[in-house]
Design an enzyme around this catalytic site. Structure first.
Site, PDB file in Angstrom:
ATOM      1  N   ILE A 132       0.842  -1.205   0.000  1.00  0.00           N
ATOM      2  CA  ILE A 132       0.000   0.000   0.000  1.00  0.00           C
ATOM      3  C   ILE A 132       0.873   1.250   0.000  1.00  0.00           C
ATOM      4  CG2 ILE A 132      -1.634   1.371   1.367  1.00  0.00           C
ATOM      5  CD1 ILE A 132      -2.902  -1.344   2.236  1.00  0.00           C
ATOM      6  N   PHE A 192       2.564   1.876  -3.480  1.00  0.00           N
ATOM      7  CA  PHE A 192       1.715   2.357  -4.574  1.00  0.00           C
ATOM      8  C   PHE A 192       1.001   3.662  -4.260  1.00  0.00           C
ATOM      9  CE2 PHE A 192       2.313  -1.980  -6.138  1.00  0.00           C
ATOM     10  CZ  PHE A 192       2.705  -1.674  -7.433  1.00  0.00           C
ATOM     11  N   GLU A 193       0.708   3.920  -3.012  1.00  0.00           N
ATOM     12  CA  GLU A 193       0.069   5.197  -2.663  1.00  0.00           C
ATOM     13  C   GLU A 193       1.092   6.331  -2.651  1.00  0.00           C
ATOM     14  OE1 GLU A 193      -3.099   5.818  -2.471  1.00  0.00           O
ATOM     15  OE2 GLU A 193      -3.752   3.730  -2.588  1.00  0.00           O
ATOM     16  N   GLY A 194       2.308   6.041  -2.194  1.00  0.00           N
ATOM     17  CA  GLY A 194       3.296   7.093  -2.045  1.00  0.00           C
ATOM     18  C   GLY A 194       2.930   8.011  -0.890  1.00  0.00           C
ATOM     19  N   ARG A 216      -0.044  -1.790 -10.230  1.00  0.00           N
ATOM     20  CA  ARG A 216      -0.534  -2.127  -8.889  1.00  0.00           C
ATOM     21  C   ARG A 216      -1.372  -3.395  -8.928  1.00  0.00           C
ATOM     22  NH1 ARG A 216      -2.929   1.920  -4.364  1.00  0.00           N
ATOM     23  NH2 ARG A 216      -3.364   0.341  -2.775  1.00  0.00           N
TER      24      ARG A 216
END
Length: 143
Positions: free
Chosen positions: A11, A14-16, A132
């Site tokens: 998470i 991919f969210e950064g 993702r």
């Protein structure tokens, strides 16, 4: 079940981390590690500690959502992949998805193939979402 470090790292990757509000590809006001909601305001700035706190609270919400949606036993990897997927899409969309229907039918191979279908942001194919979803499907299939 609880999200493992592997799932949390997925998470986060991919969210950064963004400490100032921004609009995601779907146009939603976002901050931290993909945190959205009525508490996110335009021009808002947070610390990394606040981002971590939002993430912990958000993950707990999506862990519960996955636990409520799924009626069959899961491996840790399957659970982690589904929490990441639900974190990104929202429980409402996931609850009515073919992916969850296939999971609940015990058809895990077909469920894994469903991740790739969720690749649009703002009506357009997102390379980030393609990547993702491939990572989530791979994790889902990990023993």
């Amino acid at each position: 079940m609880k999200l493992s470090k592997t799932g949390l790292d997925l998470i986060k990757h991919f969210e950064g981390l963004r400490l100032n509000t921004y609009r995601c590809q779907a146009g939603v006001l976002t901050i931290g590690y993909g945190h959205t909601g009525s508490d996110v305001k335009s021009g808002m700035k947070i610390t990394e500690a606040q981002a971590d706190a939002y993430l912990v609270a958000d993950v707990a919400k999506f862990e519960r959502a996955v636990a409520d949606m799924v009626k069959v036993p899961l491996t840790q990897s399957q659970f982690d992949a589904l929490v990441s997927f639900t974190f990104n899409l929202g429980a409402g969309k996931v609850k009515s998805s073919t992916l969850i229907r296939k999971v609940n039918a015990g058809d895990f191979a077909e469920a894994a193939a469903e991740f790739a279908k969720w690749r649009l942001a703002g009506g357009k194919v997102s390379n980030g979402l393609v990547t993702r979803r491939a990572a989530e499907a791979k994790l889902f299939q990990t023993k």
